[in-house]
Design an enzyme around this catalytic site. Structure first.
Site, PDB file in Angstrom:
ATOM      1  N   TYR A 181      -3.627  -2.487 -10.229  1.00  0.00           N
ATOM      2  CA  TYR A 181      -3.847  -2.511  -8.708  1.00  0.00           C
ATOM      3  C   TYR A 181      -2.576  -3.410  -8.118  1.00  0.00           C
ATOM      4  CZ  TYR A 181      -4.830  -2.145  -3.975  1.00  0.00           C
ATOM      5  OH  TYR A 181      -5.116  -2.027  -2.367  1.00  0.00           O
ATOM      6  N   LYS A 196       0.495   3.662  -2.746  1.00  0.00           N
ATOM      7  CA  LYS A 196      -0.430   4.336  -3.399  1.00  0.00           C
ATOM      8  C   LYS A 196      -0.466   6.053  -2.706  1.00  0.00           C
ATOM      9  CE  LYS A 196      -4.237   0.566  -1.336  1.00  0.00           C
ATOM     10  NZ  LYS A 196      -4.781   0.843   0.295  1.00  0.00           N
ATOM     11  N   VAL A 201       1.393  -4.064   4.047  1.00  0.00           N
ATOM     12  CA  VAL A 201       1.221  -5.227   4.322  1.00  0.00           C
ATOM     13  C   VAL A 201       2.216  -6.089   4.510  1.00  0.00           C
ATOM     14  CG1 VAL A 201      -1.633  -5.161   4.551  1.00  0.00           C
ATOM     15  CG2 VAL A 201      -0.319  -6.032   2.610  1.00  0.00           C
ATOM     16  N   SER A 236       1.415  -1.202  -0.006  1.00  0.00           N
ATOM     17  CA  SER A 236      -0.124   0.015   0.005  1.00  0.00           C
ATOM     18  C   SER A 236       0.692   0.944  -0.560  1.00  0.00           C
ATOM     19  CB  SER A 236      -0.998   0.195   1.188  1.00  0.00           C
ATOM     20  OG  SER A 236      -2.027  -1.207   0.789  1.00  0.00           O
ATOM     21  N   TYR A 266      -4.414   3.400   7.981  1.00  0.00           N
ATOM     22  CA  TYR A 266      -5.989   2.796   8.587  1.00  0.00           C
ATOM     23  C   TYR A 266      -6.636   2.995   9.309  1.00  0.00           C
ATOM     24  CZ  TYR A 266      -4.303   0.304   4.432  1.00  0.00           C
ATOM     25  OH  TYR A 266      -3.352  -0.165   3.084  1.00  0.00           O
TER      26      TYR A 266
HETATM   27  N1  GLU Z   1      -2.698  -5.143  -1.753  1.00  0.00           N
HETATM   28  C1  GLU Z   1      -3.091  -5.356  -0.870  1.00  0.00           C
HETATM   29  C2  GLU Z   1      -4.693  -5.855  -0.605  1.00  0.00           C
HETATM   30  O1  GLU Z   1      -4.855  -4.640  -1.348  1.00  0.00           O
HETATM   31  C3  GLU Z   1      -2.343  -3.526  -0.083  1.00  0.00           C
HETATM   32  C4  GLU Z   1      -3.013  -3.910   1.263  1.00  0.00           C
HETATM   33  C5  GLU Z   1      -1.969  -2.675   2.309  1.00  0.00           C
HETATM   34  O2  GLU Z   1      -0.983  -3.159   1.681  1.00  0.00           O
HETATM   35  O3  GLU Z   1      -2.412  -2.178   3.393  1.00  0.00           O
HETATM   36  O4  GLU Z   1      -4.603  -5.608   0.235  1.00  0.00           O
END
Ligand code: GLU
Length: 313
Positions: free
Chosen positions: A191, A67, A261, A64, A243
């Site tokens: 993505y 992002k 993650v 993530s 989050y």
């Molecule tokens: N590719 C992961 C997902 O969509 C990213 C989530 C993350 O890194 O928090 O679940």
């Protein structure tokens, strides 16, 4: 001020002694194979130095954290129109939650929850094929880090794609509200590939430095985004980067940051430095357990909190 060259190795040895390391993500099978004892940290300063310790040269999946880079690219492409499709508020929900989307008619709370990042990816697809957009994102990250060796880990992308039912559900749900303009399969495919970019802590710290320096990378001299846009991305990282644990992270650490993650965290100390830390074990919110503790201790030692009542020089 204490020296990073002394602090970082001390952090590495004190954290190596801890038995509470969190748990590696298993819902992406390829990430479950990562050694949970790894720990790396790197700090890139505006003055031009990069100080690193532990496994700072080992590649990990940025997940993530990508992002942040796709948001910067999408804002360059769509400008503030992007904010008609995605909000700017903390979600208070898990990163892959679907429940809020129903209440809010397919408009995700922010660009860092999965639904929001899918909208950002969708906006990048306008007029392009998924492979072109994956190439564009990768070129952007290489440009930021000034490192052409950075690449997408195809095994991680395929692994996530094979278990992505929930993200696919989010994509379909937003599509039903007209907030995805491309087929969910194409958005998700793009993505998972940007999430599967591999970087090490040195590369990630260098790539994030433009956010600490008003939109310009002081290592390369390249202008990336405007100072206002850099400030706003930092604000979103502070309020939404972890989050449903973003408030707690601001309370404990106090700098704009984004977790992934894969166990990485990119932290921004405006006007001073960019920090990348990696420890694969996650806490219950999906953020690196020891990575958060490392940033908490580093920011405390350097007095780097953005809430500290003095100039951060
Ligand atoms: N590719 C992961 C997902 O969509 C990213 C989530 C993350 O890194 O928090 O679940």
């Amino acid at each position: 001020m204490p020296h990073l060259q002394e602090i970082l190795p001390k952090l590495v040895s004190s954290l190596a002694a801890r038995s509470d390391r969190g748990s590696v993500a298993t819902y992406i099978p390829e990430l479950a194979k990562v050694d949970p004892t790894k720990f790396g940290i790197a700090v890139a300063t505006l003055a031009g130095s990069v100080v690193a310790a532990g496994n700072a040269d080992e590649l990990f999946s940025i997940q993530s954290i990508s992002k942040v880079f796709t948001l910067a690219l999408a804002l360059g492409k769509c400008g503030d129109m992007l904010w008609t499709r995605v909000g700017r508020e903390p979600s208070g929900n898990r990163f892959n939650s679907i429940v809020q989307l129903e209440y809010e008619k397919g408009v995700p709370r922010n660009p860092f929850v999965n639904a929001g990042a899918l909208v950002v990816t969708d906006s990048l697809l306008a007029g392009h094929e998924p492979r072109e957009v994956i190439g564009e994102i990768l070129r952007f990250v290489r440009f930021l880090a000034d490192d052409d060796t950075i690449s997408v880990n195809r095994a991680v992308a395929a692994s996530e794609q094979s278990t992505a039912s929930r993200n696919m559900a989010l994509a379909h749900y937003m599509h039903s509200f007209g907030n995805l303009q491309h087929a969910p399969q194409r958005v998700l495919g793009t993505y998972v590939h940007h999430c599967a970019i591999d970087m090490n802590c040195r590369q990630l710290a260098a790539a994030g430095l433009f956010l600490a320096a008003g939109g310009r990378n002081p290592l390369t001299g390249h202008s990336v985004i405007s100072p206002l846009r850099a400030r706003r991305i930092n604000a979103l990282m502070l309020t939404c980067g972890h989050y449903d644990a973003s408030g707690d992270f601001a309370f404990r650490v106090g700098i704009p940051s984004k977790s992934g993650v894969g166990g990485g965290i990119l932290g921004i100390v405006p006007g001073v430095a960019s920090v990348a830390v990696w420890s694969p074990g996650l806490d219950s919110s999906g953020n690196s357990h020891l990575g958060t503790i490392a940033l908490e201790e580093l920011v405390q030692a350097m007095d780097w909190s953005v809430f500290a009542p003095r100039a951060h020089a």
